[in-house]
Design a protein around this motif. Structure first.
Motif, PDB file in Angstrom:
ATOM      1  N   ARG A  12       0.847  -1.193   0.000  1.00 47.40           N
ATOM      2  CA  ARG A  12       0.000   0.000   0.000  1.00 47.40           C
ATOM      3  C   ARG A  12       0.878   1.236   0.000  1.00 47.40           C
ATOM      4  N   LYS A  13       0.534   2.172  -0.874  1.00 44.21           N
ATOM      5  CA  LYS A  13       1.192   3.468  -0.872  1.00 44.21           C
ATOM      6  C   LYS A  13       0.127   4.509  -0.549  1.00 44.21           C
ATOM      7  N   ILE A  14       0.364   5.288   0.499  1.00 40.63           N
ATOM      8  CA  ILE A  14      -0.593   6.287   0.941  1.00 40.63           C
ATOM      9  C   ILE A  14       0.014   7.667   0.709  1.00 40.63           C
ATOM     10  N   CYS A  44      -0.602  11.820   1.165  1.00 42.42           N
ATOM     11  CA  CYS A  44      -1.319  12.849   1.906  1.00 42.42           C
ATOM     12  C   CYS A  44      -1.235  14.150   1.116  1.00 42.42           C
ATOM     13  N   VAL A  45      -2.387  14.756   0.844  1.00 42.03           N
ATOM     14  CA  VAL A  45      -2.467  15.963   0.024  1.00 42.03           C
ATOM     15  C   VAL A  45      -3.249  17.026   0.786  1.00 42.03           C
ATOM     16  N   LEU A  46      -2.747  18.259   0.766  1.00 42.92           N
ATOM     17  CA  LEU A  46      -3.474  19.376   1.368  1.00 42.92           C
ATOM     18  C   LEU A  46      -4.679  19.725   0.498  1.00 42.92           C
ATOM     19  N   ARG A  47      -5.831  19.991   1.122  1.00 46.67           N
ATOM     20  CA  ARG A  47      -7.023  20.341   0.348  1.00 46.67           C
ATOM     21  C   ARG A  47      -6.928  21.753  -0.218  1.00 46.67           C
ATOM     22  N   SER A  48      -6.455  22.676   0.570  1.00 52.97           N
ATOM     23  CA  SER A  48      -6.242  24.027   0.063  1.00 52.97           C
ATOM     24  C   SER A  48      -4.814  24.425   0.430  1.00 52.97           C
ATOM     25  N   PRO A  49      -4.043  24.885  -0.502  1.00 57.90           N
ATOM     26  CA  PRO A  49      -2.626  25.098  -0.242  1.00 57.90           C
ATOM     27  C   PRO A  49      -2.309  26.299   0.658  1.00 57.90           C
ATOM     28  N   HIS A  50      -3.234  27.232   0.844  1.00 59.58           N
ATOM     29  CA  HIS A  50      -2.885  28.456   1.546  1.00 59.58           C
ATOM     30  C   HIS A  50      -3.534  28.598   2.925  1.00 59.58           C
ATOM     31  N   VAL A  51      -4.812  28.269   3.037  1.00 58.17           N
ATOM     32  CA  VAL A  51      -5.556  28.658   4.232  1.00 58.17           C
ATOM     33  C   VAL A  51      -5.513  27.589   5.321  1.00 58.17           C
ATOM     34  N   LYS A  86      -4.194  24.372   6.808  1.00 54.46           N
ATOM     35  CA  LYS A  86      -3.142  23.352   6.792  1.00 54.46           C
ATOM     36  C   LYS A  86      -3.645  22.051   7.412  1.00 54.46           C
ATOM     37  N   ASP A  87      -4.649  22.139   8.282  1.00 59.74           N
ATOM     38  CA  ASP A  87      -5.151  20.954   8.971  1.00 59.74           C
ATOM     39  C   ASP A  87      -6.104  20.131   8.112  1.00 59.74           C
ATOM     40  N   SER A  88      -6.585  20.679   7.025  1.00 63.14           N
ATOM     41  CA  SER A  88      -7.521  19.974   6.162  1.00 63.14           C
ATOM     42  C   SER A  88      -6.738  19.198   5.104  1.00 63.14           C
ATOM     43  N   ARG A  89      -6.737  17.880   5.216  1.00 65.00           N
ATOM     44  CA  ARG A  89      -5.939  17.041   4.309  1.00 65.00           C
ATOM     45  C   ARG A  89      -6.773  15.869   3.793  1.00 65.00           C
ATOM     46  N   GLU A  90      -6.346  15.351   2.649  1.00 59.81           N
ATOM     47  CA  GLU A  90      -6.957  14.152   2.077  1.00 59.81           C
ATOM     48  C   GLU A  90      -5.895  13.080   1.937  1.00 59.81           C
ATOM     49  N   HIS A  91      -6.312  11.841   2.138  1.00 60.54           N
ATOM     50  CA  HIS A  91      -5.407  10.706   1.989  1.00 60.54           C
ATOM     51  C   HIS A  91      -5.875   9.853   0.822  1.00 60.54           C
TER      52      HIS A  91
END
Length: 105
Positions: free
Chosen positions: A49-51, A53-60, A62-67
């Motif tokens: 498995r390769k996971i 992690c991507v930021l949902r919005s690059p500027h505002v 930082k805690d909102s992420r998608e895996h």
């Protein structure tokens, strides 16, 4: 002196889709059985498995992420005492795209 020579062909299949892997393994096994070579397998290897992690919005936020996850399925088939018919039949075999094949002699 008699030397025992063990001929072995190892076929390693990798793909992202499990259904394609089982279909192609069944095609390879049927082809090898038709040429009367001894077969060992298919052996299922652990799923990698390769996971990501991507930021949902690059500027505002930082805690909102998608895996996102990618799974890599692997199987190994060993062919003992392959004849020239076996090798020719495997070369002519149609395998669907999306499957990575490694053949070691």
């Amino acid at each position: 002196m008699d030397q025992i020579i063990h001929n072995k062909v190892r076929i390693k299949l990798k793909t992202y889709e499990n259904e394609l892997l089982t279909i192609s393994c069944n095609n390879i096994i049927n082809t090898i059985n038709a040429t009367e070579a001894k077969i060992f397998g298919p052996i299922s290897m652990p799923t990698r498995r390769k996971i990501y992690c991507v930021l949902r919005s690059p500027h505002v936020d930082k805690d909102s992420r998608e895996h996102f996850e990618i799974r890599i399925y692997t199987k190994i088939i060993d062919v003992y005492k392959p004849s020239s018919k076996t090798v020719d039949a495997l070369m002519k075999l149609n395998i669907p795209s999306g499957i990575d094949i490694e053949v070691k002699i």
